[in-house]
Write a protein that holds these residues in place. Structure first.
Motif: not given
Length: 400
Positions: A50-63, A65-71
Protein backbone atom coordinates in the motif's frame (compact mmCIF):
# COMPACT_ATOMS: atom_id res chain seq x y z
CA UNK A 1 -10.73 32.51 9.84
CA UNK A 2 -12.14 30.85 6.74
CA UNK A 3 -13.09 27.18 7.14
CA UNK A 4 -13.34 26.65 3.38
CA UNK A 5 -10.80 24.11 2.09
CA UNK A 6 -8.21 25.41 -0.34
CA UNK A 7 -8.39 24.03 -3.90
CA UNK A 8 -5.20 22.03 -3.22
CA UNK A 9 -6.67 20.48 -0.05
CA UNK A 10 -9.97 19.72 -1.78
CA UNK A 11 -8.16 17.93 -4.60
CA UNK A 12 -5.95 15.92 -2.24
CA UNK A 13 -8.89 15.10 0.02
CA UNK A 14 -10.88 13.63 -2.88
CA UNK A 15 -7.94 11.52 -4.02
CA UNK A 16 -7.17 10.42 -0.47
CA UNK A 17 -10.79 9.40 0.17
CA UNK A 18 -10.87 7.38 -3.05
CA UNK A 19 -7.62 5.61 -2.12
CA UNK A 20 -8.95 4.83 1.36
CA UNK A 21 -12.13 3.31 -0.09
CA UNK A 22 -10.33 1.30 -2.75
CA UNK A 23 -7.30 0.08 -0.82
CA UNK A 24 -7.03 0.98 2.87
CA UNK A 25 -10.34 -0.12 4.40
CA UNK A 26 -10.31 -3.49 2.55
CA UNK A 27 -6.76 -4.10 3.81
CA UNK A 28 -7.48 -3.62 7.52
CA UNK A 29 -8.56 -7.23 8.07
CA UNK A 30 -5.67 -8.48 5.91
CA UNK A 31 -3.18 -6.56 8.04
CA UNK A 32 -4.65 -8.10 11.18
CA UNK A 33 -4.50 -11.62 9.73
CA UNK A 34 -0.94 -11.25 8.40
CA UNK A 35 0.28 -9.83 11.70
CA UNK A 36 -1.33 -12.65 13.65
CA UNK A 37 0.12 -15.28 11.28
CA UNK A 38 3.66 -14.01 11.92
CA UNK A 39 3.13 -13.80 15.67
CA UNK A 40 3.23 -10.01 15.31
CA UNK A 41 6.97 -10.31 14.61
CA UNK A 42 6.96 -9.14 10.99
CA UNK A 43 5.59 -6.11 9.18
CA UNK A 44 2.49 -7.23 7.23
CA UNK A 45 3.43 -7.38 3.55
CA UNK A 46 0.27 -5.54 2.53
CA UNK A 47 1.50 -2.41 4.35
CA UNK A 48 4.55 -2.10 2.11
CA UNK A 49 2.39 -2.80 -0.95
CA UNK A 50 0.00 0.00 0.00
CA UNK A 51 2.89 2.38 0.72
CA UNK A 52 4.22 1.82 -2.79
CA UNK A 53 0.77 2.52 -4.29
CA UNK A 54 0.28 5.67 -2.23
CA UNK A 55 3.74 6.95 -3.13
CA UNK A 56 3.15 6.33 -6.83
CA UNK A 57 -0.06 8.38 -6.65
CA UNK A 58 1.59 11.33 -4.90
CA UNK A 59 -0.27 10.73 -1.63
CA UNK A 60 2.95 10.83 0.35
CA UNK A 61 4.51 12.95 3.13
CA UNK A 62 1.42 15.15 3.12
CA UNK A 63 2.16 16.39 6.66
CA UNK A 64 5.42 18.14 5.77
CA UNK A 65 5.04 21.87 4.99
CA UNK A 66 8.38 21.90 3.16
CA UNK A 67 7.33 21.61 -0.48
CA UNK A 68 10.76 20.29 -1.45
CA UNK A 69 10.07 17.10 0.52
CA UNK A 70 6.34 17.10 1.29
CA UNK A 71 3.09 18.48 -0.11
CA UNK A 72 3.83 22.06 0.99
CA UNK A 73 0.63 22.31 3.03
CA UNK A 74 0.19 24.45 6.12
CA UNK A 75 -1.48 23.11 9.26
CA UNK A 76 -4.97 24.24 8.27
CA UNK A 77 -4.64 22.62 4.83
CA UNK A 78 -3.29 19.37 6.26
CA UNK A 79 -5.86 19.04 9.07
CA UNK A 80 -8.73 17.64 6.92
CA UNK A 81 -6.32 15.13 5.38
CA UNK A 82 -5.15 14.01 8.82
CA UNK A 83 -8.80 13.53 9.77
CA UNK A 84 -9.35 11.24 6.79
CA UNK A 85 -6.24 9.20 7.56
CA UNK A 86 -7.27 8.93 11.20
CA UNK A 87 -10.34 6.95 10.22
CA UNK A 88 -8.19 3.83 9.82
CA UNK A 89 -5.56 2.50 12.22
CA UNK A 90 -3.30 1.58 9.29
CA UNK A 91 -3.74 4.65 7.06
CA UNK A 92 -1.17 7.08 8.53
CA UNK A 93 1.68 4.65 7.90
CA UNK A 94 0.43 3.89 4.39
CA UNK A 95 0.85 7.58 3.48
CA UNK A 96 4.13 7.98 5.45
CA UNK A 97 2.38 10.34 7.86
CA UNK A 98 2.46 8.28 11.07
CA UNK A 99 3.90 9.02 14.48
CA UNK A 100 6.63 9.07 15.59
CA UNK A 101 8.19 9.30 12.12
CA UNK A 102 6.32 12.45 11.10
CA UNK A 103 7.51 14.35 14.17
CA UNK A 104 11.03 13.03 13.77
CA UNK A 105 11.11 14.05 10.11
CA UNK A 106 9.98 17.54 11.08
CA UNK A 107 12.77 17.71 13.67
CA UNK A 108 15.38 16.67 11.12
CA UNK A 109 14.02 19.00 8.45
CA UNK A 110 13.98 21.96 10.85
CA UNK A 111 17.01 21.37 13.05
CA UNK A 112 19.24 18.78 11.34
CA UNK A 113 22.55 19.44 9.64
CA UNK A 114 22.91 18.63 5.96
CA UNK A 115 24.82 15.46 6.85
CA UNK A 116 22.11 14.40 9.33
CA UNK A 117 19.42 15.02 6.76
CA UNK A 118 21.25 13.02 4.12
CA UNK A 119 21.76 10.04 6.43
CA UNK A 120 18.38 9.96 8.19
CA UNK A 121 15.81 12.33 6.70
CA UNK A 122 16.08 11.14 3.11
CA UNK A 123 15.39 7.42 3.84
CA UNK A 124 12.59 8.40 6.24
CA UNK A 125 10.98 10.59 3.60
CA UNK A 126 11.26 7.73 1.12
CA UNK A 127 9.68 5.31 3.60
CA UNK A 128 12.67 2.95 3.51
CA UNK A 129 13.31 3.10 7.27
CA UNK A 130 11.41 3.98 10.43
CA UNK A 131 12.42 5.75 13.64
CA UNK A 132 11.49 6.19 17.29
CA UNK A 133 11.52 8.95 19.91
CA UNK A 134 12.95 8.15 23.35
CA UNK A 135 12.09 10.68 26.06
CA UNK A 136 9.70 9.27 28.72
CA UNK A 137 11.27 7.61 31.77
CA UNK A 138 9.75 5.14 34.28
CA UNK A 139 11.53 6.59 37.32
CA UNK A 140 10.18 10.16 37.08
CA UNK A 141 6.97 12.00 36.21
CA UNK A 142 7.78 12.66 32.57
CA UNK A 143 4.77 14.95 32.14
CA UNK A 144 7.34 17.46 33.39
CA UNK A 145 10.08 16.95 30.81
CA UNK A 146 12.60 18.80 32.97
CA UNK A 147 12.48 15.76 35.31
CA UNK A 148 14.28 13.45 32.92
CA UNK A 149 17.42 11.92 34.38
CA UNK A 150 19.07 10.09 31.48
CA UNK A 151 22.62 11.32 30.97
CA UNK A 152 24.43 12.47 27.84
CA UNK A 153 28.11 12.98 28.74
CA UNK A 154 30.79 14.35 26.43
CA UNK A 155 33.86 12.11 26.12
CA UNK A 156 36.28 13.47 23.54
CA UNK A 157 34.77 13.11 20.08
CA UNK A 158 31.84 11.07 21.39
CA UNK A 159 28.84 11.34 23.69
CA UNK A 160 28.21 8.54 26.16
CA UNK A 161 24.54 7.86 26.94
CA UNK A 162 23.20 6.16 30.06
CA UNK A 163 19.61 5.89 31.23
CA UNK A 164 16.33 3.98 31.18
CA UNK A 165 13.40 4.98 28.97
CA UNK A 166 10.00 3.51 28.27
CA UNK A 167 7.11 4.00 25.84
CA UNK A 168 9.73 4.26 23.12
CA UNK A 169 7.27 3.45 20.36
CA UNK A 170 8.60 1.77 17.24
CA UNK A 171 12.02 0.67 18.45
CA UNK A 172 11.15 -3.03 17.92
CA UNK A 173 9.97 -2.46 14.35
CA UNK A 174 12.47 -4.33 12.14
CA UNK A 175 12.66 -1.25 9.89
CA UNK A 176 13.62 1.09 12.76
CA UNK A 177 17.14 2.47 12.24
CA UNK A 178 17.10 5.75 14.16
CA UNK A 179 16.47 6.74 17.79
CA UNK A 180 16.02 10.40 18.70
CA UNK A 181 17.05 10.45 22.35
CA UNK A 182 16.48 13.19 24.93
CA UNK A 183 18.77 13.38 27.93
CA UNK A 184 20.65 15.84 30.13
CA UNK A 185 23.97 17.31 29.04
CA UNK A 186 24.03 20.02 31.70
CA UNK A 187 22.19 18.95 34.83
CA UNK A 188 23.91 21.70 36.86
CA UNK A 189 22.44 24.56 34.82
CA UNK A 190 20.29 26.97 36.84
CA UNK A 191 17.95 27.22 33.85
CA UNK A 192 16.00 23.95 33.97
CA UNK A 193 15.00 24.42 30.32
CA UNK A 194 18.65 24.51 29.21
CA UNK A 195 19.78 21.20 30.69
CA UNK A 196 18.58 18.80 28.00
CA UNK A 197 19.83 17.85 24.57
CA UNK A 198 18.64 15.62 21.74
CA UNK A 199 20.91 13.07 20.16
CA UNK A 200 20.65 10.88 17.06
CA UNK A 201 21.45 7.26 17.97
CA UNK A 202 21.61 4.52 15.32
CA UNK A 203 19.32 1.68 16.43
CA UNK A 204 22.05 -0.96 16.18
CA UNK A 205 24.51 0.92 18.44
CA UNK A 206 26.01 -1.34 21.14
CA UNK A 207 24.45 -0.76 24.55
CA UNK A 208 20.89 -0.12 23.30
CA UNK A 209 18.96 -2.89 25.08
CA UNK A 210 15.20 -3.43 24.78
CA UNK A 211 14.09 -4.76 28.18
CA UNK A 212 10.47 -5.54 27.37
CA UNK A 213 7.50 -4.54 25.27
CA UNK A 214 4.52 -2.79 26.86
CA UNK A 215 0.84 -3.42 26.14
CA UNK A 216 -1.88 -0.76 25.97
CA UNK A 217 -5.06 -2.30 27.36
CA UNK A 218 -3.77 -5.63 26.07
CA UNK A 219 -2.80 -4.35 22.61
CA UNK A 220 0.90 -4.91 21.95
CA UNK A 221 0.89 -2.94 18.66
CA UNK A 222 3.66 -5.27 17.44
CA UNK A 223 5.85 -5.23 15.49
CA UNK A 224 5.82 -1.44 15.96
CA UNK A 225 5.35 -1.81 19.71
CA UNK A 226 6.06 0.32 22.79
CA UNK A 227 9.19 -0.64 24.67
CA UNK A 228 11.21 -0.14 27.82
CA UNK A 229 14.83 0.46 26.85
CA UNK A 230 18.11 0.62 28.77
CA UNK A 231 20.97 2.69 27.37
CA UNK A 232 24.20 1.29 28.81
CA UNK A 233 27.28 3.34 27.90
CA UNK A 234 26.00 3.95 24.39
CA UNK A 235 28.63 5.87 22.40
CA UNK A 236 27.79 8.08 19.43
CA UNK A 237 29.87 10.71 17.60
CA UNK A 238 29.51 14.35 18.69
CA UNK A 239 28.20 15.27 15.24
CA UNK A 240 25.01 13.36 16.14
CA UNK A 241 23.85 16.17 18.45
CA UNK A 242 20.74 18.01 17.22
CA UNK A 243 20.94 21.82 17.02
CA UNK A 244 23.50 21.99 19.86
CA UNK A 245 23.98 21.09 23.50
CA UNK A 246 21.30 22.16 25.98
CA UNK A 247 18.70 22.91 23.28
CA UNK A 248 16.65 19.74 23.62
CA UNK A 249 13.69 21.37 25.33
CA UNK A 250 13.50 23.94 22.55
CA UNK A 251 13.38 21.16 19.97
CA UNK A 252 10.74 19.26 21.94
CA UNK A 253 8.42 22.25 21.99
CA UNK A 254 8.82 22.67 18.24
CA UNK A 255 8.06 18.99 17.67
CA UNK A 256 5.04 18.58 19.92
CA UNK A 257 2.92 21.45 18.58
CA UNK A 258 2.34 20.06 15.06
CA UNK A 259 2.24 16.52 16.43
CA UNK A 260 -0.68 17.39 18.70
CA UNK A 261 -2.61 18.85 15.76
CA UNK A 262 -2.03 15.62 13.82
CA UNK A 263 -3.13 13.42 16.73
CA UNK A 264 -6.26 15.47 17.37
CA UNK A 265 -7.42 15.54 13.76
CA UNK A 266 -6.84 11.81 13.46
CA UNK A 267 -8.99 11.34 16.57
CA UNK A 268 -11.77 13.39 14.97
CA UNK A 269 -11.62 11.07 11.98
CA UNK A 270 -11.67 7.95 14.12
CA UNK A 271 -14.61 9.24 16.16
CA UNK A 272 -16.47 10.07 12.94
CA UNK A 273 -16.03 6.53 11.66
CA UNK A 274 -17.09 5.04 14.99
CA UNK A 275 -20.23 7.17 14.94
CA UNK A 276 -20.98 5.83 11.45
CA UNK A 277 -20.56 2.28 12.76
CA UNK A 278 -22.78 3.10 15.73
CA UNK A 279 -25.57 4.39 13.48
CA UNK A 280 -25.41 1.36 11.16
CA UNK A 281 -25.33 -1.12 14.03
CA UNK A 282 -28.16 0.52 15.96
CA UNK A 283 -30.43 0.37 12.88
CA UNK A 284 -29.68 -3.36 12.42
CA UNK A 285 -29.91 -4.62 16.00
CA UNK A 286 -33.39 -5.33 17.36
CA UNK A 287 -33.98 -5.45 21.12
CA UNK A 288 -37.32 -5.63 22.89
CA UNK A 289 -39.23 -5.56 19.63
CA UNK A 290 -37.64 -2.60 17.87
CA UNK A 291 -34.28 -1.42 16.51
CA UNK A 292 -32.11 0.08 19.20
CA UNK A 293 -31.85 3.15 16.97
CA UNK A 294 -35.43 3.87 18.03
CA UNK A 295 -34.53 3.74 21.71
CA UNK A 296 -34.37 7.24 23.16
CA UNK A 297 -31.08 6.61 24.90
CA UNK A 298 -29.44 5.63 21.60
CA UNK A 299 -30.84 8.67 19.81
CA UNK A 300 -29.54 10.95 22.55
CA UNK A 301 -26.07 9.43 22.30
CA UNK A 302 -26.00 9.76 18.51
CA UNK A 303 -27.07 13.39 18.73
CA UNK A 304 -24.54 14.21 21.44
CA UNK A 305 -21.78 12.43 19.52
CA UNK A 306 -22.54 14.58 16.46
CA UNK A 307 -22.27 17.73 18.58
CA UNK A 308 -19.04 16.65 20.28
CA UNK A 309 -17.31 15.67 17.03
CA UNK A 310 -18.22 18.88 15.23
CA UNK A 311 -17.22 21.03 18.21
CA UNK A 312 -13.82 19.34 18.36
CA UNK A 313 -13.25 19.55 14.61
CA UNK A 314 -13.88 23.30 14.61
CA UNK A 315 -11.71 23.81 17.69
CA UNK A 316 -8.87 21.88 16.06
CA UNK A 317 -9.18 23.73 12.75
CA UNK A 318 -9.03 26.98 14.69
CA UNK A 319 -5.87 25.82 16.45
CA UNK A 320 -4.33 24.87 13.09
CA UNK A 321 -5.18 28.32 11.70
CA UNK A 322 -3.72 29.99 14.80
CA UNK A 323 -0.49 28.00 14.39
CA UNK A 324 -0.23 29.12 10.78
CA UNK A 325 -0.87 32.79 11.59
CA UNK A 326 0.70 33.22 15.04
CA UNK A 327 3.23 30.40 15.21
CA UNK A 328 3.47 27.53 17.71
CA UNK A 329 4.19 29.85 20.63
CA UNK A 330 1.30 32.15 19.74
CA UNK A 331 -1.07 29.17 19.54
CA UNK A 332 -0.07 27.56 22.86
CA UNK A 333 -3.51 27.93 24.42
CA UNK A 334 -5.36 26.65 21.37
CA UNK A 335 -3.05 23.64 21.07
CA UNK A 336 -3.53 22.83 24.75
CA UNK A 337 -7.31 23.13 24.36
CA UNK A 338 -7.53 20.65 21.51
CA UNK A 339 -5.22 18.23 23.30
CA UNK A 340 -7.71 18.17 26.19
CA UNK A 341 -10.84 18.14 24.04
CA UNK A 342 -10.06 15.64 21.28
CA UNK A 343 -9.04 12.51 23.27
CA UNK A 344 -11.90 12.99 25.76
CA UNK A 345 -14.39 13.43 22.93
CA UNK A 346 -13.10 10.35 21.12
CA UNK A 347 -13.21 8.23 24.28
CA UNK A 348 -16.84 9.18 24.86
CA UNK A 349 -18.01 8.65 21.27
CA UNK A 350 -16.18 5.33 20.95
CA UNK A 351 -17.57 4.18 24.30
CA UNK A 352 -21.12 4.84 23.09
CA UNK A 353 -20.36 3.02 19.83
CA UNK A 354 -19.11 0.01 21.80
CA UNK A 355 -22.36 -0.02 23.80
CA UNK A 356 -24.39 0.00 20.59
CA UNK A 357 -22.43 -3.01 19.32
CA UNK A 358 -22.85 -5.01 22.50
CA UNK A 359 -20.27 -7.73 23.13
CA UNK A 360 -19.09 -7.47 19.50
CA UNK A 361 -17.75 -4.02 20.28
CA UNK A 362 -15.21 -5.53 22.64
CA UNK A 363 -13.80 -7.91 20.02
CA UNK A 364 -11.30 -7.62 17.18
CA UNK A 365 -14.15 -7.84 14.64
CA UNK A 366 -14.56 -4.06 14.78
CA UNK A 367 -12.05 -1.23 15.19
CA UNK A 368 -13.82 0.02 18.33
CA UNK A 369 -11.84 -1.65 21.14
CA UNK A 370 -8.48 -0.81 19.61
CA UNK A 371 -9.66 2.72 18.86
CA UNK A 372 -10.68 3.22 22.47
CA UNK A 373 -7.27 2.06 23.68
CA UNK A 374 -5.55 4.49 21.34
CA UNK A 375 -7.80 7.41 22.27
CA UNK A 376 -7.41 6.75 25.99
CA UNK A 377 -3.65 6.59 25.58
CA UNK A 378 -3.66 10.05 24.02
CA UNK A 379 -5.06 11.54 27.21
CA UNK A 380 -1.55 10.89 28.54
CA UNK A 381 0.78 10.87 25.49
CA UNK A 382 2.17 14.24 24.38
CA UNK A 383 1.30 15.65 27.79
CA UNK A 384 -1.54 14.57 30.11
CA UNK A 385 -4.84 16.43 30.38
CA UNK A 386 -3.87 17.97 33.71
CA UNK A 387 -0.75 19.66 32.32
CA UNK A 388 -2.65 21.14 29.40
CA UNK A 389 -5.50 22.35 31.61
CA UNK A 390 -3.01 24.09 33.87
CA UNK A 391 -1.44 25.82 30.88
CA UNK A 392 -4.85 26.90 29.54
CA UNK A 393 -5.73 28.36 32.94
CA UNK A 394 -2.40 30.20 33.30
CA UNK A 395 -2.69 31.73 29.86
CA UNK A 396 -6.32 32.69 30.49
CA UNK A 397 -5.50 34.26 33.86
CA UNK A 398 -2.70 36.25 32.27
CA UNK A 399 -5.25 38.12 30.15
CA UNK A 400 -7.10 39.45 33.22
Amino acid sequence: MDFEHSPRTTELRERLAAFMDAHVYPAERVVHEQARASGHAEVPAVIEELKAKAKSQGLWNLFLPDSAHGAGLNNQDYAPLAELMGRSPIAPEVFNCSAPDSGNMEILARYGTEAQKERWLVPLLEGRIRSCFSMTEPAVASSDATNIEAEIRRDGDHYVVNGRKWWTSGITDPRCELIIFMGKTNAASEDKYRQQSMLLIPRNTPGVCVVRNLDVFGWDDAPHGHSEVVYDNVRVPVENILLGEDRGFEIAQGRLGPGRIHHCMRLVGRAERCLELMCSRSKERVAFGRPIANQTVTMERIAQARVLIDQTRLLTLHAAWKMDTAGIKGARKEIAMIKVAAPSMACQVIDWAIQAHGAAGLSQDFILARSYAQARGLRIADGPDEVHRNQIARLELATH
